[in-house]
Design a protein around this motif. Structure first.
Motif, mmCIF file in Angstrom:
data_model
loop_
_atom_site.group_PDB
_atom_site.id
_atom_site.type_symbol
_atom_site.label_atom_id
_atom_site.label_comp_id
_atom_site.label_asym_id
_atom_site.label_seq_id
_atom_site.Cartn_x
_atom_site.Cartn_y
_atom_site.Cartn_z
ATOM 1 N N LEU B 139 0.844 -1.203 0.000
ATOM 2 C CA LEU B 139 0.000 0.000 0.000
ATOM 3 C C LEU B 139 0.878 1.251 0.000
ATOM 4 O O LEU B 139 0.617 2.221 -0.728
ATOM 5 N N ASP B 141 3.942 1.478 -1.206
ATOM 6 C CA ASP B 141 4.524 1.593 -2.550
ATOM 7 C C ASP B 141 3.545 2.233 -3.530
ATOM 8 O O ASP B 141 3.909 3.076 -4.334
ATOM 9 N N ILE B 142 2.296 1.789 -3.434
ATOM 10 C CA ILE B 142 1.289 2.299 -4.373
ATOM 11 C C ILE B 142 1.047 3.794 -4.134
ATOM 12 O O ILE B 142 1.027 4.591 -5.068
ATOM 13 N N LEU B 143 0.886 4.159 -2.844
ATOM 14 C CA LEU B 143 0.638 5.574 -2.553
ATOM 15 C C LEU B 143 1.830 6.439 -2.934
ATOM 16 O O LEU B 143 1.675 7.578 -3.352
ATOM 17 N N LEU B 144 3.044 5.866 -2.808
ATOM 18 C CA LEU B 144 4.227 6.624 -3.218
ATOM 19 C C LEU B 144 4.273 6.794 -4.728
ATOM 20 O O LEU B 144 5.034 7.605 -5.240
ATOM 21 N N GLY B 145 3.464 6.029 -5.439
ATOM 22 C CA GLY B 145 3.413 6.123 -6.895
ATOM 23 C C GLY B 145 2.696 7.370 -7.388
ATOM 24 O O GLY B 145 2.719 7.666 -8.573
ATOM 25 N N PHE B 146 2.026 8.065 -6.475
ATOM 26 C CA PHE B 146 1.336 9.302 -6.882
ATOM 27 C C PHE B 146 2.156 10.524 -6.498
ATOM 28 O O PHE B 146 2.605 10.612 -5.362
ATOM 29 N N PRO B 147 2.318 11.467 -7.430
ATOM 30 C CA PRO B 147 2.869 12.749 -6.993
ATOM 31 C C PRO B 147 1.890 13.331 -5.959
ATOM 32 O O PRO B 147 0.674 13.252 -6.142
ATOM 33 N N LEU B 149 0.862 16.334 -4.720
ATOM 34 C CA LEU B 149 -0.142 17.364 -4.984
ATOM 35 C C LEU B 149 -1.253 16.828 -5.900
ATOM 36 O O LEU B 149 -2.428 17.136 -5.715
ATOM 37 N N ILE B 150 -0.837 15.998 -6.863
ATOM 38 C CA ILE B 150 -1.832 15.475 -7.807
ATOM 39 C C ILE B 150 -2.800 14.537 -7.103
ATOM 40 O O ILE B 150 -4.010 14.563 -7.349
ATOM 41 N N PHE B 151 -2.275 13.739 -6.187
ATOM 42 C CA PHE B 151 -3.121 12.847 -5.407
ATOM 43 C C PHE B 151 -4.123 13.662 -4.589
ATOM 44 O O PHE B 151 -5.324 13.378 -4.574
ATOM 45 N N GLY B 154 -6.717 15.265 -6.876
ATOM 46 C CA GLY B 154 -7.696 14.252 -7.295
ATOM 47 C C GLY B 154 -8.717 13.992 -6.193
ATOM 48 O O GLY B 154 -9.926 13.955 -6.435
ATOM 49 N N LEU B 155 -8.227 13.847 -4.954
ATOM 50 C CA LEU B 155 -9.130 13.587 -3.833
ATOM 51 C C LEU B 155 -10.042 14.773 -3.560
ATOM 52 O O LEU B 155 -11.233 14.605 -3.283
#
Lengths: 335, 302
Positions: B139, B141-147, B149-151, B154-155
């Motif tokens: 989890l 690793d996956i969250l680190l996959g988002f820049p 600010l963009i994450f 999006g939220l």
């Protein structure tokens, strides 16, 4: 690094990319507001037509089915229709992408061109005035909010001194027939120096704003790693051999000192992606970042979804490249 | 759990921990710049708490006769509106003072939520290992996959603006950072003899994680959290700047800078002063936390 190791590392990306797309899908599936209602807007439409639209968009299918469809389409570059533009999302994104790529590249080049010499000089002349300035500068660089720094630059150079344009990529009269869609490259290819100068005048402030945090971080990284390298035995040996200081620094020390800089630069290029949204909004830059921000306000969710996924995939790939670069440059590190 | 399990380990640690803590705090106090910065941070916190007492005006009171009034020292300015007024004739100083509340509250709330989740998840992953570790690390690793600010953008697009939503949007990713620190430290600490001793004495897993391991790995977590707070404050200001943060008329620094964008031709003060406030607070937190890091974690001192 062996090929099997590389393939192994590539395979490790699969669960991450899959997880990223699940999260992007969930993000948009949970978004309040019915996409069909958003698409209909004020139009008068019968219940039957509405049900038909729902079927066309696949909204009547169960969630897991919708995810698989989303993933299958995404892999083929199909992200649905942009509600707002009434055209395929991929087409709209493709139009805006070159502006964002060009801005990020120029920011990256500016950051590397200033941070590496600055970091090296700060390390060689440790505790000098220049070293202190570099330290204070890099602290400021990470503490300045980008949107505000951009506005200050605009006020100074565009409004007050009137040296540079306030917004946009190029002036109307300098527009050129596109080749690569990167204006700085195209203008040179077409031999239009006037257009090149015009595009450069437009890009300089946004690129400085975007590149500032990266410059700050890379200066610090270069300085620290240069200091470390200068303390190693092989440098002491090179100096003892009687090589000139210049030669020791540029031929022996710099090569190894730049290893962390290069991999941090690759990681930081990923964070330029987020900065794009802010900088493009401040400078009216017609790129993807501004398009995403605008799309949020008109509730154009398919586009936001596609862009977030695109950003995330690029980010994951950049981190992967950073890893690979680190091992390739530094054979002592094993993946 | 047995009382016997607590006595040998707990009796030894607090005294030693206090003296190390004191020495670290002394190191921190010796660092003048860091100390001054810490004082600046405290002043900002006090200003946020006492906003109604310090602010000269109601932050939302409009006065169209004072529309875009310049700061006091400029022609047309007055000392009752020291930093001038915005496009609706609101006092910029009062709005900055009230805006401190938003920045500090959101910064502190995000760090608090994220650090708590990060500590629990990191302890679980590092101590329990096995599938818990695999699940949590994937989890992460996956969250680190988002820049970042963009994450968050999006939220915010999904959840809509609002105070609680900003805290959630930032905390959803922020916990990953303390989690990684805690996991790493736990992996090392769990193999130490005193933890083994506690295990041998039959202490429960919860007891070992929270009472034996946690107190010993807390200082790097605190250091990281303070550094991250500066980052979170900039992110919140960025979201507000884009119009995805706290909604008007509530004063927030990022939104104030955005409001002033339309007037940079003639009224530079509207955007400039709220930005100065962000810069000062973020800079103070950065310098103070670097001082903390140097005092508490000798590995980082250059």
């Amino acid at each position: 690094m062996s090929l099997t190791k590389l393939i192994e590392r590539l395979l490790q990306l699969v669960p991450v990319l899959l997880g990223v797309s699940v999260i992007v899908f969930i993000m948009m599936a949970l978004t309040p507001g019915d996409p069909v209602e958003i698409m209909i807007g004020d139009q008068n439409i019968s219940a039957e037509q509405e049900a038909q639209m729902r079927r066309d968009l696949g909204l009547d299918e169960p969630v897991h089915q919708r995810f698989l469809t989303f993933l299958g389409n995404a892999v083929q570059g199909d992200f649905g229709t942009s509600f707002y533009h009434r055209r395929p999302v991929s087409e709209v994104i493709a139009e805006r992408l070159p502006a964002t790529i060009e801005l990020s590249l120029v920011a990256l080049i500016l950051a590397l061109a200033t941070s590496i010499p600055l970091g090296v000089v700060a390390a060689i002349r440790k505790n000098s005035v220049l070293d202190r300035l570099a330290t204070v500068g890099s602290l400021l660089g990470v503490s300045l909010p980008g949107f505000w720094f951009g506005i200050l630059l605009l006020m100074l150079f565009a409004v007050h001194l009137q040296l540079l344009p306030v917004a946009g990529r190029i002036s109307y009269q300098s527009e050129i027939e596109p080749i690569t869609h990167l204006l700085l490259v195209d203008s040179l290819l077409r031999g239009r120096l006037d257009a090149f100068a015009d595009a450069a005048r437009h890009i300089i402030l946004p690129a400085i704003t975007l590149g500032l945090p990266m410059t700050a971080i890379l200066t610090r990284v270069t300085r620290t790693s240069m200091l470390e390298v200068m303390r190693t035995d092989y440098i002491t040996f090179a100096e003892a051999k009687g090589l000139s200081r210049r030669r020791v620094i540029y031929r022996h020390a710099l090569k190894n000192a730049l290893i962390p800089t290069v991999s941090v630069a690759a990681i930081e290029t990923g964070s330029l992606l987020g900065g794009n949204m802010i900088v493009e909004t401040v400078f009216g830059w017609p790129g993807l970042g501004r398009l995403v921000v605008e799309s949020i306000f008109v509730r154009n969710f398919p586009l936001v979804q596609a862009a977030v996924l695109l950003y995330a995939v690029t980010y994951v790939m950049l981190n992967f490249i950073a890893d690979i670069l680190y091992t390739v440059l530094n054979p002592r590190v094993k993946l | 759990m047995s009382t016997a399990a607590q006595s040998p380990t707990e009796a030894a640690t607090p005294a030693a921990a206090t003296s190390i803590f004191r020495r670290n705090m002394r190191d921190f106090a010796d660092n003048r710049l860091a100390l001054v910065s810490a004082v600046v941070v405290v002043l900002f916190v006090l200003m946020a708490l006492a906003a109604p007492l310090v602010a000269p005006h109601d932050p939302n009171a409009t006065d169209l006769f004072r529309r875009l009034q310049p700061p006091a020292w400029m022609e047309g300015g007055s000392w009752s509106y020291p930093l001038g007024a915005d496009a609706l004739g609101r006092d910029i100083l009062s709005r900055i003072i009230y805006g401190t509340r938003i920045s500090i509250f959101i910064g502190a709330a995000v760090i608090l939520v994220a650090t708590t989740i990060g500590i629990l998840a990191g302890l679980a992953a590092g101590y329990l290992r096995g599938w818990t570790d695999v699940a949590i690390s994937r989890l992460v690793d996956i969250l680190l996959g988002f820049p970042y600010l963009i994450f968050a953008i999006g939220l915010m697009a999904m959840m809509g603006p609002g105070l609680v939503n900003i805290i959630l949007a930032l905390a959803y990713k922020e916990w990953v950072i303390p989690c990684r620190v805690v996991r790493g430290e736990t992996l090392v600490t769990r193999e130490l003899e005193y933890v083994e001793a506690a295990r041998a004495l039959g202490a429960s897993r919860g007891h070992i994680m929270l009472r034996e391991i946690l107190p010993n790995i807390l200082s790097p977590v605190i250091v990281v959290s303070t550094i991250r707070m500066a980052h979170v404050i900039i992110l919140e200001a960025s979201l507000s700047f884009l119009g995805l943060g706290v909604q008007p008329p509530t004063a927030s620094w990022g939104a104030m800078v955005a409001d002033g964008r339309a007037f940079i031709l003639e009224s530079w003060w509207v955007s400039t002063f709220p930005g100065v406030a962000i810069l000062l607070l973020v800079l103070a937190i950065n310098v103070a936390s670097q001082g903390l890091r140097d005092a508490f974690d000798p590995r980082f001192s250059e």
